[in-house]
Write a protein that holds these residues in place. Structure first.
Motif, short mmCIF file in Angstrom:
data_model
loop_
_atom_site.label_atom_id
_atom_site.label_comp_id
_atom_site.label_asym_id
_atom_site.label_seq_id
_atom_site.Cartn_x
_atom_site.Cartn_y
_atom_site.Cartn_z
N CYS A 192 -18.30 59.74 61.18
CA CYS A 192 -18.11 58.99 59.94
C CYS A 192 -18.40 59.88 58.74
O CYS A 192 -18.90 60.97 58.86
CB CYS A 192 -19.00 57.76 59.93
N CYS A 193 -18.06 59.35 57.61
CA CYS A 193 -18.35 59.99 56.34
C CYS A 193 -19.80 59.64 55.97
O CYS A 193 -20.26 58.52 56.26
CB CYS A 193 -17.37 59.43 55.32
N PRO A 194 -20.54 60.55 55.34
CA PRO A 194 -21.91 60.20 54.95
C PRO A 194 -21.95 58.94 54.08
O PRO A 194 -21.09 58.72 53.23
CB PRO A 194 -22.37 61.43 54.15
N ARG A 195 -22.95 58.12 54.33
CA ARG A 195 -23.05 56.83 53.66
C ARG A 195 -23.03 56.96 52.13
O ARG A 195 -22.43 56.13 51.45
CB ARG A 195 -24.32 56.11 54.12
N GLU A 196 -23.69 57.97 51.59
CA GLU A 196 -23.72 58.10 50.13
C GLU A 196 -22.34 58.39 49.55
O GLU A 196 -22.00 57.92 48.46
CB GLU A 196 -24.74 59.15 49.67
N ILE A 197 -21.50 59.11 50.29
CA ILE A 197 -20.13 59.36 49.84
C ILE A 197 -19.31 58.07 49.94
O ILE A 197 -18.54 57.74 49.04
CB ILE A 197 -19.47 60.49 50.66
N VAL A 198 -19.48 57.35 51.04
CA VAL A 198 -18.78 56.07 51.21
C VAL A 198 -19.15 55.13 50.07
O VAL A 198 -18.27 54.50 49.46
CB VAL A 198 -19.12 55.42 52.57
N THR A 199 -20.42 55.04 49.75
CA THR A 199 -20.88 54.16 48.68
C THR A 199 -20.26 54.58 47.35
O THR A 199 -19.83 53.74 46.56
CB THR A 199 -22.42 54.16 48.60
N GLN A 200 -20.21 55.88 47.10
CA GLN A 200 -19.59 56.38 45.86
C GLN A 200 -18.11 55.98 45.80
O GLN A 200 -17.63 55.52 44.76
CB GLN A 200 -19.73 57.89 45.77
N ILE A 201 -17.39 56.13 46.91
CA ILE A 201 -15.97 55.79 46.95
C ILE A 201 -15.79 54.29 46.72
O ILE A 201 -14.91 53.87 45.95
CB ILE A 201 -15.35 56.24 48.29
N ILE A 202 -16.63 53.48 47.35
CA ILE A 202 -16.54 52.02 47.16
C ILE A 202 -16.77 51.67 45.69
O ILE A 202 -16.03 50.87 45.11
CB ILE A 202 -17.56 51.30 48.06
N GLN A 203 -17.78 52.28 45.08
CA GLN A 203 -18.08 51.99 43.67
C GLN A 203 -16.91 52.39 42.77
O GLN A 203 -16.55 51.65 41.85
CB GLN A 203 -19.36 52.70 43.25
N LEU A 204 -16.33 53.55 43.02
CA LEU A 204 -15.18 53.99 42.21
C LEU A 204 -14.00 53.03 42.39
O LEU A 204 -13.32 52.69 41.42
CB LEU A 204 -14.78 55.42 42.59
N HIS A 205 -13.78 52.61 43.62
CA HIS A 205 -12.68 51.70 43.91
C HIS A 205 -12.91 50.35 43.22
O HIS A 205 -11.98 49.77 42.64
CB HIS A 205 -12.54 51.52 45.43
N ARG A 206 -14.13 49.86 43.26
CA ARG A 206 -14.45 48.58 42.62
C ARG A 206 -14.36 48.66 41.10
O ARG A 206 -14.15 47.65 40.45
CB ARG A 206 -15.83 48.11 43.05
N ARG A 207 -14.53 49.86 40.55
CA ARG A 207 -14.37 50.04 39.11
C ARG A 207 -12.90 50.09 38.71
O ARG A 207 -12.58 50.17 37.53
CB ARG A 207 -15.07 51.32 38.65
N GLY A 208 -12.03 50.07 39.70
CA GLY A 208 -10.60 50.02 39.42
C GLY A 208 -9.88 51.35 39.47
O GLY A 208 -8.70 51.42 39.11
N LEU A 209 -10.56 52.40 39.91
CA LEU A 209 -9.89 53.69 40.00
C LEU A 209 -8.87 53.66 41.13
O LEU A 209 -9.11 53.06 42.19
CB LEU A 209 -10.89 54.81 40.25
N SER A 210 -7.75 54.31 40.92
CA SER A 210 -6.72 54.39 41.95
C SER A 210 -7.18 55.32 43.05
O SER A 210 -8.12 56.12 42.88
CB SER A 210 -5.42 54.93 41.34
#
Length: 82
Positions: free
Chosen positions: A16-34
């Protein structure tokens, strides 16, 4: 698979991807970034992909967001249960 075949296989894909990177990606996605913009952010920060490659693409981000591991993290983030 027999022992000879296992011997010739490489170490395989990381689980898997490290949890902190996953969390960062989720946060960016939730902020509306493509997906493309998220991959650009990860590339600008020099974060390697789960396979250790230097460049993220939008398809890497999309696959990651749909992975079972990430879906479990989303539930944890939404419910506050870890």
């Amino acid at each position: 698979m027999n022992a000879a075949a296992l011997k010739h296989r490489g170490p395989g894909r990381p689980s898997c991807c490290p949890r902190e990177i996953v969390t960062q990606i989720i946060q960016l996605h939730r902020r509306g970034l493509s997906l493309e913009r998220i991959s650009a952010v990860l590339n600008a920060e020099g974060i390697p992909t789960p396979l250790g490659r230097p460049r993220w693409s939008k398809s890497h981000v999309d696959r990651l967001l749909h992975a079972r591991y990430v879906q479990e993290i989303l539930v944890e983030l939404d419910t506050g249960v870890m």
